[in-house]
Structures are given as structure tokens and as C-alpha cells.
Design a protein around this motif. Structure first.
Motif, mmCIF file in Angstrom:
data_model
loop_
_atom_site.group_PDB
_atom_site.id
_atom_site.type_symbol
_atom_site.label_atom_id
_atom_site.label_comp_id
_atom_site.label_asym_id
_atom_site.label_seq_id
_atom_site.Cartn_x
_atom_site.Cartn_y
_atom_site.Cartn_z
ATOM 1 N N MET A 69 16.788 5.228 11.939
ATOM 2 C CA MET A 69 17.467 6.023 13.583
ATOM 3 C C MET A 69 18.127 7.361 12.636
ATOM 4 O O MET A 69 18.757 7.500 11.583
ATOM 5 C CB MET A 69 19.132 4.930 14.057
ATOM 6 C CG MET A 69 20.158 6.316 14.524
ATOM 7 S SD MET A 69 21.746 4.128 14.969
ATOM 8 C CE MET A 69 22.879 5.084 15.030
ATOM 9 N N THR A 70 18.043 8.732 13.572
ATOM 10 C CA THR A 70 18.606 9.810 13.166
ATOM 11 C C THR A 70 19.499 10.834 14.666
ATOM 12 O O THR A 70 19.729 10.290 14.928
ATOM 13 C CB THR A 70 16.923 10.921 13.289
ATOM 14 O OG1 THR A 70 16.181 9.824 13.143
ATOM 15 C CG2 THR A 70 17.425 11.748 13.095
ATOM 16 N N LEU A 71 20.356 10.637 13.819
ATOM 17 C CA LEU A 71 21.959 11.879 14.717
ATOM 18 C C LEU A 71 21.280 13.321 14.221
ATOM 19 O O LEU A 71 20.860 13.501 13.908
ATOM 20 C CB LEU A 71 23.088 11.687 13.449
ATOM 21 C CG LEU A 71 23.275 10.012 13.517
ATOM 22 C CD1 LEU A 71 24.815 9.903 12.287
ATOM 23 C CD2 LEU A 71 23.817 8.965 15.013
ATOM 24 N N ASP A 72 21.220 13.488 15.454
ATOM 25 C CA ASP A 72 21.569 14.430 16.017
ATOM 26 C C ASP A 72 22.839 15.791 15.835
ATOM 27 O O ASP A 72 23.902 15.127 16.063
ATOM 28 C CB ASP A 72 20.896 16.037 17.237
ATOM 29 C CG ASP A 72 21.952 14.756 18.732
ATOM 30 O OD1 ASP A 72 22.859 14.733 18.432
ATOM 31 O OD2 ASP A 72 21.150 14.297 19.772
ATOM 32 N N SER A 73 23.055 17.141 15.936
ATOM 33 C CA SER A 73 24.264 17.818 15.924
ATOM 34 C C SER A 73 25.440 17.335 16.938
ATOM 35 O O SER A 73 26.386 17.213 16.868
ATOM 36 C CB SER A 73 24.582 19.360 16.248
ATOM 37 O OG SER A 73 23.499 19.567 17.531
ATOM 38 N N ASP A 74 25.263 16.840 17.952
ATOM 39 C CA ASP A 74 25.485 16.119 18.935
ATOM 40 C C ASP A 74 26.311 15.120 18.956
ATOM 41 O O ASP A 74 27.505 15.076 18.851
ATOM 42 C CB ASP A 74 25.524 16.062 20.662
ATOM 43 C CG ASP A 74 24.782 17.979 20.643
ATOM 44 O OD1 ASP A 74 25.071 18.549 20.623
ATOM 45 O OD2 ASP A 74 23.552 17.130 21.663
ATOM 46 N N ASP A 75 25.239 14.342 17.950
ATOM 47 C CA ASP A 75 26.035 13.225 17.845
ATOM 48 C C ASP A 75 27.008 13.208 16.824
ATOM 49 O O ASP A 75 28.282 12.144 16.404
ATOM 50 C CB ASP A 75 24.559 12.294 17.018
ATOM 51 C CG ASP A 75 23.520 11.506 18.521
ATOM 52 O OD1 ASP A 75 24.402 11.656 19.353
ATOM 53 O OD2 ASP A 75 22.958 11.695 17.752
ATOM 54 N N ILE A 76 26.836 13.833 15.470
ATOM 55 C CA ILE A 76 27.556 13.834 14.592
ATOM 56 C C ILE A 76 29.210 14.900 14.906
ATOM 57 O O ILE A 76 30.277 14.370 14.309
ATOM 58 C CB ILE A 76 27.059 14.919 13.535
ATOM 59 C CG1 ILE A 76 25.616 14.434 13.579
ATOM 60 C CG2 ILE A 76 27.503 15.302 12.151
ATOM 61 C CD1 ILE A 76 24.925 15.190 11.854
ATOM 62 N N ASP A 77 29.140 15.580 15.561
ATOM 63 C CA ASP A 77 29.733 16.643 16.439
ATOM 64 C C ASP A 77 30.861 15.681 17.036
ATOM 65 O O ASP A 77 32.403 14.919 17.257
ATOM 66 C CB ASP A 77 29.926 17.617 17.454
ATOM 67 C CG ASP A 77 29.435 19.209 16.721
ATOM 68 O OD1 ASP A 77 29.238 18.817 15.374
ATOM 69 O OD2 ASP A 77 28.629 19.628 17.558
ATOM 70 N N ALA A 78 30.298 14.378 18.263
ATOM 71 C CA ALA A 78 31.380 12.883 19.238
ATOM 72 C C ALA A 78 31.805 12.038 17.719
ATOM 73 O O ALA A 78 32.998 11.716 17.616
ATOM 74 C CB ALA A 78 29.968 12.722 19.377
ATOM 75 N N ILE A 79 31.223 12.139 16.411
ATOM 76 C CA ILE A 79 31.677 11.305 15.147
ATOM 77 C C ILE A 79 32.718 12.020 14.758
ATOM 78 O O ILE A 79 34.159 11.641 14.692
ATOM 79 C CB ILE A 79 30.628 10.844 15.040
ATOM 80 C CG1 ILE A 79 29.838 9.563 15.265
ATOM 81 C CG2 ILE A 79 31.244 9.912 12.983
ATOM 82 C CD1 ILE A 79 28.823 9.369 14.354
ATOM 83 N N ALA A 80 32.171 13.285 14.519
ATOM 84 C CA ALA A 80 33.854 14.110 13.735
ATOM 85 C C ALA A 80 35.337 13.912 14.982
ATOM 86 O O ALA A 80 35.897 14.048 14.480
ATOM 87 C CB ALA A 80 33.433 14.717 13.513
ATOM 88 N N GLN A 81 34.686 13.786 16.026
ATOM 89 C CA GLN A 81 36.010 14.322 16.882
ATOM 90 C C GLN A 81 36.849 12.644 17.195
ATOM 91 O O GLN A 81 37.681 13.056 16.405
ATOM 92 C CB GLN A 81 35.648 14.682 18.439
ATOM 93 C CG GLN A 81 35.909 15.985 18.303
ATOM 94 C CD GLN A 81 34.985 16.409 19.494
ATOM 95 O OE1 GLN A 81 34.727 15.740 20.715
ATOM 96 N NE2 GLN A 81 34.631 17.484 20.126
ATOM 97 N N GLN A 82 35.909 12.063 16.910
ATOM 98 C CA GLN A 82 36.227 10.389 16.872
ATOM 99 C C GLN A 82 37.892 10.076 15.483
ATOM 100 O O GLN A 82 38.493 9.191 15.650
ATOM 101 C CB GLN A 82 35.785 9.386 17.095
ATOM 102 C CG GLN A 82 35.162 9.244 18.821
ATOM 103 C CD GLN A 82 35.982 8.458 19.679
ATOM 104 O OE1 GLN A 82 36.866 7.803 19.191
ATOM 105 N NE2 GLN A 82 36.067 9.970 20.708
#
Length: 108
Positions: free
Chosen positions: A1-14
Motif C-alpha cells: 500500500m502506498t500513500l500519496d501526499s493527499d493521503d498523508i495530509d488527510a491523516i495529519a489533519q485527523q
């Protein structure tokens, strides 16, 4: 599974929202009573059953609830829905037994 920058940003916001207290869903006794449409006394009488926890060790330490967990517990306990959740006792004025004579007010 690979996370892109949008995924990482969404996780960081949560994560940030949870660390700052937003998004936790923690509510007070008053807020929970309003949400469930019951009296505060009903919530206080059942705070442990509802999964509440005290913020501190004192007798009067504030109680908080995870709203999502309370809803889940109530759903498991009362799968038929909110109508099957016992309502808070209605407040009605106490009336004395029939053989008790009431005192009249002064000057009456």
C-alpha cells in the motif's frame, strides 16, 4: 500500500484534530442528556453503564463520554431504536397521603 501526499495530509489533519480535542466526540453530562433527550439525572444514574469516565479522582470530578461509543452501547442494548430506551422519570409534584392535613399559609 502506498500513500500519496493527499493521503498523508488527510491523516495529519485527523491526528491534529484529535490532539487538539476537536473530533474526539467527548461530551459532558449536559450535552449527552440533551443529545439523548433525557434528564441529566438519568445520565448521572447510568454514567458507568454508558461508558463515561471521570476527569480526575475526586468525588465531583467532571464526567465525559465518547458520543460514538455511547451510541454504539445503546444500539447494542436497545436494537429496536430510541423508543426502546427507557425515558427519564417525569418530574411531578409530590402529593401528601390522604390522611395528612396541609398547613395553611400565614395570614390566610
Amino acid at each position: 500500500m502506498t500513500l500519496d501526499s493527499d493521503d498523508i495530509d488527510a491523516i495529519a489533519q485527523q491526528v491534529a484534530a484529535r490532539l487538539t480535542g476537536r473530533g474526539l466526540g467527548l461530551v459532558t453530562v449536559e450535552q449527552l442528556a440533551r443529545e439523548l433527550q433525557v434528564e441529566r439525572s438519568w445520565v448521572y444514574a447510568r454514567w458507568r453503564e454508558l461508558g463515561g469516565f471521570k476527569l480526575g479522582d475526586g468525588r465531583n470530578a467532571p464526567i465525559r463520554f465518547d458520543l460514538a461509543a455511547v451510541r454504539e452501547r445503546l444500539q447494542r442494548a436497545h436494537p429496536a431504536g430510541p423508543a426502546s430506551v427507557p425515558a427519564a422519570a417525569s418530574r411531578r409534584p409530590r402529593t401528601p397521603p390522604g390522611d395528612v392535613q396541609m398547613l395553611s399559609a400565614r395570614g390566610s
